[in-house]
Write a protein that holds these residues in place. Structure first.
Motif, short mmCIF file in Angstrom:
data_model
loop_
_atom_site.label_atom_id
_atom_site.label_comp_id
_atom_site.label_asym_id
_atom_site.label_seq_id
_atom_site.Cartn_x
_atom_site.Cartn_y
_atom_site.Cartn_z
N ASP A 136 155.47 197.31 -7.28
CA ASP A 136 155.53 195.95 -6.72
C ASP A 136 156.43 195.05 -7.56
OD1 ASP A 136 153.87 196.61 -4.64
OD2 ASP A 136 152.08 195.68 -5.50
N HIS A 165 158.29 198.03 -3.32
CA HIS A 165 157.21 198.06 -2.34
C HIS A 165 157.81 197.89 -0.95
CE1 HIS A 165 153.50 196.98 -0.26
NE2 HIS A 165 152.89 197.57 -1.25
N GLN A 224 157.42 194.50 0.72
CA GLN A 224 158.23 193.47 0.09
C GLN A 224 159.65 193.49 0.64
OE1 GLN A 224 158.18 193.72 -4.18
NE2 GLN A 224 159.57 192.01 -4.45
N LYS A 234 151.19 201.29 -8.69
CA LYS A 234 151.40 200.33 -7.60
C LYS A 234 151.92 199.00 -8.14
CE LYS A 234 148.11 202.17 -4.27
NZ LYS A 234 146.85 201.93 -3.53
#
Length: 158
Positions: free
Chosen positions: A98, A103, A106, A94
């Protein structure tokens, strides 16, 4: 909301303009000092991450085929995170997604931000009567809506 366990003297209202100025100046100085400390910490971290990898880390990156100029502490940390993610560490996966910009939330936030900026540009251009397209294609995204402003033509007698 005030902390009920805090000092009661902190809850006293400001009585004069001079007192308000003193408190404001003190708060501004403290805020500036805190911002400078955070800035310096960020700069130090960037400096250390951009340094060339040494020892076992450098050997490992060389073994993976990284060129000498690419063998930095940042590269080493990224590779380590990738290895953990590949071994099944979901939190490492994760974090890697990110940081890499993969993500979904995002991307949504970036699109919303671009739409807000475009909307603001459109509203300022409307005053001049210019056509103002919004949206667009970036990074393989689909085209957004296009808003075209057409000024109303006033008719005589209305």
């Amino acid at each position: 909301m005030a902390n009920p366990k805090g000092n009661p003297q902190n809850l006293q209202p400001v009585r004069t303009k001079e007192e308000a100025k003193k408190r404001g100046a003190a708060g501004g100085k403290k805020s500036g000092a805190a911002r400078r400390k955070k800035r310096d910490a960020r700069q130090a971290i960037r400096y250390v991450l951009d340094m060339a990898a040494t020892g076992k880390l450098d050997e490992k990156l060389e073994g993976l085929g990284f060129d000498e100029e690419d063998r930095t502490n940042m590269t080493g940390l990224t590779v380590a995170m990738m290895m953990r993610a590949a071994s099944g560490d979901v939190s490492a996966y994760k974090a890697l997604m990110d940081y890499g910009g993969f993500h979904p939330d995002q991307k949504l936030k970036e699109r919303e931000s671009r739409a807000r900026v475009s909307s603001m540009e459109t509203s300022t251009r409307r005053d001049t009567g210019m056509l103002a397209p919004t949206g667009g294609m970036d990074d393989g995204e689909e085209a957004g809506d296009t808003i075209i402003y057409i000024p109303e033509i006033e008719k005589d007698g209305e």
